[in-house]
Design a protein around this motif. Structure first.
Motif, mmCIF file in Angstrom:
data_model
loop_
_atom_site.group_PDB
_atom_site.id
_atom_site.type_symbol
_atom_site.label_atom_id
_atom_site.label_comp_id
_atom_site.label_asym_id
_atom_site.label_seq_id
_atom_site.Cartn_x
_atom_site.Cartn_y
_atom_site.Cartn_z
ATOM 1 N N PRO A 65 -6.607 -27.563 20.830
ATOM 2 C CA PRO A 65 -6.763 -26.587 19.747
ATOM 3 C C PRO A 65 -6.372 -25.177 20.198
ATOM 4 C CG PRO A 65 -8.904 -27.266 20.604
ATOM 5 C CD PRO A 65 -7.874 -28.115 21.284
ATOM 6 N N GLU A 66 -5.836 -24.419 19.264
ATOM 7 C CA GLU A 66 -5.478 -23.026 19.567
ATOM 8 C C GLU A 66 -6.710 -22.277 20.013
ATOM 9 O OE1 GLU A 66 -2.979 -20.571 17.227
ATOM 10 O OE2 GLU A 66 -1.928 -22.304 16.387
ATOM 11 N N GLY A 67 -6.501 -21.375 20.948
ATOM 12 C CA GLY A 67 -7.591 -20.538 21.423
ATOM 13 C C GLY A 67 -8.376 -21.133 22.577
ATOM 14 N N LEU A 68 -8.113 -22.392 22.923
ATOM 15 C CA LEU A 68 -8.807 -23.007 24.055
ATOM 16 C C LEU A 68 -8.136 -22.538 25.343
ATOM 17 C CD1 LEU A 68 -10.980 -25.027 25.034
ATOM 18 C CD2 LEU A 68 -9.224 -26.807 24.886
ATOM 19 N N SER A 69 -8.890 -21.921 26.215
ATOM 20 C CA SER A 69 -8.347 -21.450 27.489
ATOM 21 C C SER A 69 -8.503 -22.543 28.543
ATOM 22 C CB SER A 69 -9.071 -20.190 27.953
ATOM 23 O OG SER A 69 -10.415 -20.510 28.324
ATOM 24 N N MET A 70 -7.777 -22.417 29.622
ATOM 25 C CA MET A 70 -7.896 -23.383 30.715
ATOM 26 C C MET A 70 -9.316 -23.367 31.270
ATOM 27 S SD MET A 70 -6.395 -25.768 32.519
ATOM 28 C CE MET A 70 -4.621 -25.576 32.444
ATOM 29 N N ASP A 71 -9.898 -22.188 31.435
ATOM 30 C CA ASP A 71 -11.270 -22.107 31.952
ATOM 31 C C ASP A 71 -12.254 -22.836 31.038
ATOM 32 O OD1 ASP A 71 -10.484 -20.700 34.207
ATOM 33 O OD2 ASP A 71 -10.978 -18.742 33.352
ATOM 34 N N LYS A 72 -12.133 -22.644 29.730
ATOM 35 C CA LYS A 72 -13.025 -23.327 28.785
ATOM 36 C C LYS A 72 -12.781 -24.833 28.808
ATOM 37 C CE LYS A 72 -13.838 -19.564 25.532
ATOM 38 N NZ LYS A 72 -13.590 -19.046 24.182
ATOM 39 N N TYR A 73 -11.501 -25.224 28.900
ATOM 40 C CA TYR A 73 -11.182 -26.647 28.975
ATOM 41 C C TYR A 73 -11.831 -27.271 30.202
ATOM 42 C CZ TYR A 73 -8.839 -31.015 29.764
ATOM 43 O OH TYR A 73 -8.614 -32.341 29.999
ATOM 44 N N LEU A 74 -11.663 -26.641 31.355
ATOM 45 C CA LEU A 74 -12.200 -27.190 32.608
ATOM 46 C C LEU A 74 -13.726 -27.246 32.582
ATOM 47 C CD1 LEU A 74 -9.763 -25.519 35.144
ATOM 48 C CD2 LEU A 74 -9.752 -27.906 34.376
ATOM 49 N N ALA A 75 -14.374 -26.239 32.008
ATOM 50 C CA ALA A 75 -15.838 -26.248 31.895
ATOM 51 C C ALA A 75 -16.286 -27.390 30.983
ATOM 52 C CB ALA A 75 -16.331 -24.902 31.369
ATOM 53 N N ARG A 76 -15.577 -27.578 29.879
ATOM 54 C CA ARG A 76 -15.893 -28.664 28.941
ATOM 55 C C ARG A 76 -15.711 -30.015 29.615
ATOM 56 N NH1 ARG A 76 -14.124 -32.199 25.188
ATOM 57 N NH2 ARG A 76 -14.951 -32.068 23.104
ATOM 58 N N LYS A 77 -14.625 -30.152 30.363
ATOM 59 C CA LYS A 77 -14.335 -31.405 31.066
ATOM 60 C C LYS A 77 -15.452 -31.732 32.057
ATOM 61 C CE LYS A 77 -11.268 -34.638 32.012
ATOM 62 N NZ LYS A 77 -11.031 -35.684 31.022
ATOM 63 N N ALA A 78 -15.883 -30.721 32.824
ATOM 64 C CA ALA A 78 -16.952 -30.931 33.801
ATOM 65 C C ALA A 78 -18.262 -31.324 33.116
ATOM 66 C CB ALA A 78 -17.142 -29.668 34.636
ATOM 67 N N GLU A 79 -18.534 -30.726 31.967
ATOM 68 C CA GLU A 79 -19.758 -31.011 31.222
ATOM 69 C C GLU A 79 -19.731 -32.415 30.622
ATOM 70 O OE1 GLU A 79 -21.624 -29.772 26.924
ATOM 71 O OE2 GLU A 79 -20.487 -28.240 28.002
ATOM 72 N N LYS A 80 -18.601 -32.809 30.067
ATOM 73 C CA LYS A 80 -18.516 -34.063 29.317
ATOM 74 C C LYS A 80 -18.215 -35.294 30.178
ATOM 75 C CE LYS A 80 -18.861 -32.265 25.099
ATOM 76 N NZ LYS A 80 -19.759 -32.698 24.067
ATOM 77 N N SER A 81 -17.530 -35.128 31.294
ATOM 78 C CA SER A 81 -17.096 -36.283 32.094
ATOM 79 C C SER A 81 -18.215 -37.247 32.475
ATOM 80 C CB SER A 81 -16.336 -35.814 33.330
ATOM 81 O OG SER A 81 -15.066 -35.344 32.953
ATOM 82 N N PRO A 82 -19.409 -36.768 32.829
ATOM 83 C CA PRO A 82 -20.474 -37.737 33.162
ATOM 84 C C PRO A 82 -20.820 -38.688 32.009
ATOM 85 C CG PRO A 82 -21.058 -35.555 33.970
ATOM 86 C CD PRO A 82 -19.834 -35.385 33.109
ATOM 87 N N LEU A 83 -20.502 -38.307 30.785
ATOM 88 C CA LEU A 83 -20.808 -39.156 29.630
ATOM 89 C C LEU A 83 -19.976 -40.434 29.597
ATOM 90 C CD1 LEU A 83 -21.177 -36.365 26.921
ATOM 91 C CD2 LEU A 83 -23.007 -37.600 28.120
ATOM 92 N N TYR A 84 -18.855 -40.460 30.344
ATOM 93 C CA TYR A 84 -18.052 -41.681 30.406
ATOM 94 C C TYR A 84 -18.880 -42.861 30.928
ATOM 95 C CZ TYR A 84 -13.556 -39.361 29.494
ATOM 96 O OH TYR A 84 -12.510 -38.697 28.926
ATOM 97 N N GLU A 85 -19.942 -42.580 31.675
ATOM 98 C CA GLU A 85 -20.799 -43.654 32.186
ATOM 99 C C GLU A 85 -21.407 -44.478 31.050
ATOM 100 O OE1 GLU A 85 -23.673 -42.012 34.884
ATOM 101 O OE2 GLU A 85 -22.112 -41.118 36.136
#
Length: 175
Positions: free
Chosen positions: A103-123
């Motif tokens: 989505p427009e407006g998503l920065s790399m820093d925000k993306y990486l923070a979101r990825k770190a937060e959400k990745s454990p949910l793959y379990e």
């Protein structure tokens, strides 16, 4: 050294044309101060996705242009969720590829923070294994790779991390 996502369209939508294009691109990259890291082809053979590691700025594009290999797009990417040596050792194996138009407006820093937060949910979807993501530095899109028993399992994994799927490809397995 930068990683580049290179998207190409084979002359024909079949395995032989995709393999020939990958082989030509790999030779051109090798001769042009770059290295093919991985090549992925959806099972419909209509696209080829390459990741190349450059040893100099613009090496991948210059090498492909010198070899008269037409590409649809090339963009610098960041590898997330795996290290480059592991990807090289596995030859980029994966069963599914998800393209997500960020989505427009998503920065790399925000993306990486979101990825770190959400990745454990793959379990919560143990039948699906997240392998790696390539995020375009211009934040246009990312490519996420998975191993899973079927497309529904990939869809469940994306739902659990609350991330959309713009295009889902089953990947053709190369011999």
């Amino acid at each position: 050294m930068a990683l580049q996502l290179i998207e190409l369209t084979p002359d024909r939508a079949d395995r032989a044309a995709a393999d020939a294009l990958i082989e030509s691109a790999a030779k051109a990259l090798s001769a042009g101060n770059a290295e093919l890291v991985e090549a992925q082809v959806p099972s419909d053979f209509g696209r080829v996705f390459l990741i190349a590691e450059e040893r100099a700025d613009s090496a991948a594009a210059d090498a492909l242009n010198t070899a008269s290999i037409t590409f649809d797009d090339i963009a610098e990417v960041r590898l997330v969720g795996a290290d480059l040596e592991t990807v090289k050792a596995s030859k980029g194996s994966a069963q599914y590829l998800v393209e997500w138009d960020l989505p427009e407006g998503l920065s790399m820093d925000k993306y990486l923070a979101r990825k770190a937060e959400k990745s454990p949910l793959y379990e919560n979807v143990p039948e699906t294994q997240f392998l790696r993501t390539y995020v375009r530095e211009d934040m246009g899109k990312c490519l996420c790779f998975y191993d899973a028993p079927d497309t529904e399992a990939v869809e469940r994994a994306r739902q659990v991390v609350d991330t959309p799927i713009d295009r889902l490809h089953e990947l053709s397995q190369r011999d």
